[in-house]
Motif scaffolding. Structure first.
Motif, short mmCIF file in Angstrom:
data_model
loop_
_atom_site.label_atom_id
_atom_site.label_comp_id
_atom_site.label_asym_id
_atom_site.label_seq_id
_atom_site.Cartn_x
_atom_site.Cartn_y
_atom_site.Cartn_z
N UNK A 1 5.75 6.11 -1.84
CA UNK A 1 6.25 7.50 -1.72
C UNK A 1 6.44 8.11 -3.09
N UNK A 2 6.98 7.34 -4.04
CA UNK A 2 7.19 7.87 -5.38
C UNK A 2 5.86 8.14 -6.09
N UNK A 3 4.87 7.28 -5.85
CA UNK A 3 3.54 7.52 -6.43
C UNK A 3 2.98 8.84 -5.90
N UNK A 4 3.10 9.06 -4.60
CA UNK A 4 2.57 10.29 -4.02
C UNK A 4 3.25 11.52 -4.60
N UNK A 5 4.54 11.44 -4.83
CA UNK A 5 5.25 12.56 -5.45
C UNK A 5 4.79 12.78 -6.88
N UNK A 6 4.59 11.69 -7.61
CA UNK A 6 4.26 11.77 -9.03
C UNK A 6 2.89 12.40 -9.26
N UNK A 7 1.93 12.12 -8.39
CA UNK A 7 0.56 12.57 -8.63
C UNK A 7 0.24 13.87 -7.90
N UNK A 8 1.19 14.40 -7.14
CA UNK A 8 0.95 15.65 -6.42
C UNK A 8 0.55 16.75 -7.40
N UNK A 9 -0.48 17.47 -7.06
CA UNK A 9 -0.93 18.56 -7.91
C UNK A 9 -2.08 18.19 -8.82
N UNK A 10 -2.40 16.92 -8.93
CA UNK A 10 -3.55 16.50 -9.72
C UNK A 10 -4.68 16.14 -8.76
N UNK A 11 -5.71 16.98 -8.66
CA UNK A 11 -6.76 16.75 -7.66
C UNK A 11 -7.59 15.50 -7.90
N UNK A 12 -7.51 14.95 -9.11
CA UNK A 12 -8.29 13.76 -9.41
C UNK A 12 -7.55 12.47 -9.07
N UNK A 13 -6.24 12.57 -8.85
CA UNK A 13 -5.43 11.40 -8.56
C UNK A 13 -5.22 11.24 -7.05
N UNK A 14 -5.31 9.99 -6.58
CA UNK A 14 -5.07 9.69 -5.17
C UNK A 14 -4.15 8.46 -5.07
N UNK A 15 -3.32 8.42 -4.05
CA UNK A 15 -2.50 7.25 -3.76
C UNK A 15 -3.15 6.45 -2.65
N UNK A 16 -3.16 5.13 -2.81
CA UNK A 16 -3.78 4.27 -1.81
C UNK A 16 -2.75 3.31 -1.22
N UNK A 17 -2.75 3.20 0.10
CA UNK A 17 -1.85 2.27 0.79
C UNK A 17 -2.59 0.99 1.17
N UNK A 18 -3.71 0.75 0.52
CA UNK A 18 -4.56 -0.40 0.87
C UNK A 18 -3.80 -1.72 0.87
N UNK A 19 -3.01 -1.97 -0.16
CA UNK A 19 -2.32 -3.25 -0.26
C UNK A 19 -1.12 -3.32 0.67
N UNK A 20 -0.58 -2.17 1.05
CA UNK A 20 0.52 -2.17 2.00
C UNK A 20 0.03 -2.52 3.40
N UNK A 21 -1.20 -2.18 3.70
CA UNK A 21 -1.75 -2.46 5.03
C UNK A 21 -2.26 -3.89 5.16
N UNK A 22 -2.40 -4.58 4.06
CA UNK A 22 -2.94 -5.94 4.08
C UNK A 22 -1.79 -6.95 4.03
N UNK A 23 -1.86 -7.96 4.86
CA UNK A 23 -0.81 -8.96 4.90
C UNK A 23 -0.99 -9.96 3.76
N UNK A 24 0.08 -10.69 3.46
CA UNK A 24 0.02 -11.72 2.44
C UNK A 24 0.20 -11.15 1.04
#
Length: 224
Positions: A67-90
């Motif tokens: 959530x903090x990453x998403x807030x930090x990069x808001x407004x920069x069209x080149x930046x994206x936040x990925x939840x890839x590792x949150x969706x993966x177990x282990x």
């Protein structure tokens, strides 16, 4: 003419992983400078859900760090936040993340794995670290007060023989064409551990993190 069309069809994607506990101004500035210099089309910020090398008791929940990453990069069209590792177990292994992105983005994507020089020095302790060098280009950024120097002694012994110097000796290229670039970014001596310590004692973290992140930390009483 045909070659030019092929080059235009390619996409350059930066992969910036870490705990981001919390994300701060130095993270953002480094990503901005790397994106600009290497002409990246986008930069994916990938918070680690279960980092194998981090056992800090003050590690905020992964969902809150995202959530903090998403807030930090808001407004920069080149930046994206990925939840890839949150969706993966282990455990959150970088090699698994790069493999998943390689499969998802396909052969037209050039991945640029962004990490600091401190982390790169310890890369031979990472899970299946040798495979990382055949999945993406590396961009190793400087860490104050030191510059990022391309020294072959920094490469893990197991892969060292497969790399040679790039022209200008600012990096290396391996026998599959993947490169390791050492790149100096603006020296902002800011660390997440210092920010956590300040938050824990109720000191100001203004101008060390974006305003939205500062408010989020205060609202949720993180690191107290």
């Amino acid at each position: 003419m045909k070659r030019a069309v092929v080059e235009e069809d390619r996409v350059r994607v930066g992969v910036f992983g870490g705990t981001f506990n919390p994300i701060h101004i130095a993270h953002l500035r480094a990503a901005e400078e790397v994106a600009e210099h290497f002409r990246l089309d986008r930069v994916l910020f990938v918070p680690s859900a279960n980092p194998p090398h981090k056992t800090a008791r003050d590690l905020a929940p992964a969902s809150q760090r995202l959530a903090m990453v998403r807030m930090a990069i808001a407004g920069n069209p080149r930046f994206r936040a990925s939840s890839l590792e949150l969706r993966r177990r282990g455990w959150s292994y970088s090699v698994d993340t790069l493999r998943a992105l390689r499969q998802r983005l396909g052969p037209r994507a050039d991945l640029y794995f962004i990490l600091g020089q401190d982390a790169f020095r310890e890369i031979d302790t990472w899970h299946e670290y040798e495979q990382l060098f055949w999945l993406a280009h590396f961009v190793v950024t400087s860490r104050p007060p030191h510059g990022a120097k391309a020294e072959k002694s920094l490469l893990p012994v197991a892969v060292r023989s497969r790399f040679c110097y790039l022209p200008g000796r600012r990096g290396f290229v391996n026998d599959r064409g993947y490169r390791i670039h050492f790149y100096d970014v603006t020296a902002l001596d800011i660390s997440s551990s210092d920010i956590r310590a300040r938050a824990a004692r109720g000191a100001s973290i203004r101008y060390l993190v974006p305003p939205g992140v500062r408010d989020y930390i205060a609202r949720h009483r993180l690191y107290r």
